[in-house]
Design a protein around this motif. Structure first.
Motif, mmCIF file in Angstrom:
data_model
loop_
_atom_site.group_PDB
_atom_site.id
_atom_site.type_symbol
_atom_site.label_atom_id
_atom_site.label_comp_id
_atom_site.label_asym_id
_atom_site.label_seq_id
_atom_site.Cartn_x
_atom_site.Cartn_y
_atom_site.Cartn_z
ATOM 1 N N ALA A 202 0.783 -1.431 -0.122
ATOM 2 C CA ALA A 202 0.043 -0.010 0.082
ATOM 3 C C ALA A 202 1.204 1.278 -0.146
ATOM 4 N N LEU A 203 2.459 1.348 0.981
ATOM 5 C CA LEU A 203 3.033 2.089 1.299
ATOM 6 C C LEU A 203 3.660 2.807 -0.399
ATOM 7 N N PHE A 307 -2.417 5.811 4.624
ATOM 8 C CA PHE A 307 -2.859 4.090 4.591
ATOM 9 C C PHE A 307 -3.687 4.162 5.592
#
Length: 395
Positions: A202-203, A307
């Motif tokens: 996700a990052l 996030f």
């Protein structure tokens, strides 16, 4: 750009090195050169052997070299080591260039390949020499082209163009050192924990790239060791760096530490409580003059906030406000209102505008490590004041 450290094989090179003294002199005897190199490596905890020596005292090859780290049963085959521009300066033998071959080794399915290791200005002291050069070993510079770690043909980690430099010792100036690795790459997709893997994805950090830098000095006479810089920088994430300033790291301390380590190697698998107590006693000779831990942000914080916000169905600003509200309560259990206020203010300032966050300790007088350990166990709430701890943001 100016260095980290690899184990145990890259440490081997550090164990081989010595200071460069550019005096023209007579060539040395090949067997004597090899014997001195072996003795220096033994002081660094490496037992070396070889199958033969070719050449003469000015240029030679040590053939079939193997080394065995202290406490290890299995030797590592290094192959042929080339030594050139060998000369004598008084009782000291100086190796202009030492070059090691490319080699690989494997452990539990992980393969490591190392290439391009060389050392310039290697000083080999005579038998019985008790100088700093004889004890620690010195070199002018050392290089490694790359280190690559793979598993099942997949690259996990690479380190490229590692370079280290060291100044000669003198009676009126400390030894200075610096180094850097121009690039490292790590594949984080191989992490097995599903939750951690999801966060990394996700990052956007499935593969990370960066570089390493360090510099510092050491004064053997009083044992003052100062690390001015040790930075690990990751592209589009940030730089984490540390510094420290300690006292008591003398040649006597180094020798005593090696003696204890040697005894621990001899008694591996047996009761080592005596050696453990000796190690604790030895560490009490060290004093803390100061240290820092710093993070300089390069979009990592904003990505992390976004996030967490997406996970909670909120906006990043709301996550920041939650963190600022919760932090004082989380720190209240430390029973240190002054520290709680300082940390809350600094972290809040950083979250509002992520630039840098730094923790610094600067005791009024050098603080023995034994006192720091005792304070951490008996009165942890008073330790920040004892250390002179401060936390700052965006400075």
């Amino acid at each position: 750009m100016s260095y980290p450290r690899l184990r145990p094989h890259a440490y081997l090179c550090a164990g081989l090195m010595a200071v460069f003294v550019p005096h023209v002199a007579l060539a040395a005897d090949a067997d004597e050169v090899a014997a001195r190199l072996k003795a220096l490596m033994e002081k660094q905890g490496m037992e070396a052997s070889w199958s033969g020596i070719a050449g003469d005292g000015s240029r030679m090859t040590m053939e079939g070299v193997t080394v065995k780290p202290a406490g290890e049963d299995e030797a590592v085959a290094l192959g042929d080591i080339e030594l050139s521009d060998i000369r004598e300066d008084g009782d000291t033998i100086i190796v202009g260039t030492l070059a090691m071959p490319s080699y690989t080794f494997s452990n539990e399915g992980v393969n490591v390949a190392i290439d391009g290791i060389s050392v310039t200005g290697l000083e080999l002291a005579a038998d019985g020499d008790d100088s700093v050069a004889a004890l620690v070993g010195y070199y002018e510079s050392a290089d490694m082209d790359f280190l690559r770690v793979t598993r099942e043909g997949r690259s996990l980690f690479t380190l490229e163009q590692l370079h280290v430099e060291m100044s000669p010792l003198s009676d009126d100036a400390p030894l200075e050192f610096s180094g850097a690795a121009e690039k490292f790459t790590a594949d984080l997709t191989t992490i097995e924990d599903a939750q951690t893997k999801a966060v990394i994805q996700a990052l956007g950090y499935e593969t990370i790239n960066g570089y390493l830098e360090l510099s510092g000095s050491w004064s053997p006479t009083d044992g003052r060791m100062v690390l001015d810089q040790y930075d690990i920088s990751v592209d589009q994430a940030g730089t984490i760096g540390m510094t420290f300033d300690i006292g008591g790291y003398t040649t006597e301390f180094i020798q005593a530490l090696r003696d204890i380590q040697a005894k621990m190697g001899e008694t591996e698998g047996q009761d080592q409580s005596a050696q453990g107590m000796a190690m604790l006693g030895l560490m009490q000779q060290l004093t803390l003059n100061g240290a820092t831990l710093r993070f300089d942000d390069d979009t990592l914080t904003q990505k992390a906030l976004e996030f967490v916000a997406a996970q909670q169905g909120a906006k990043p600003a709301a996550i920041v406000n939650q963190a600022k509200a919760i932090l004082p309560f989380a720190m209240a259990q430390l029973n240190n209102p002054e520290l709680t206020a300082a940390v809350s203010a600094a972290v809040g300032k950083f979250l509002d505008d992520p630039q840098s966050l730094e923790i610094r300790v600067a005791p009024e007088t050098p603080l023995p490590f034994a006192m720091v350990a005792a304070g951490a166990m008996t009165a942890p709430q008073a330790l920040p004041q004892q250390l002179g701890m401060k936390i700052t943001a965006n400075e």
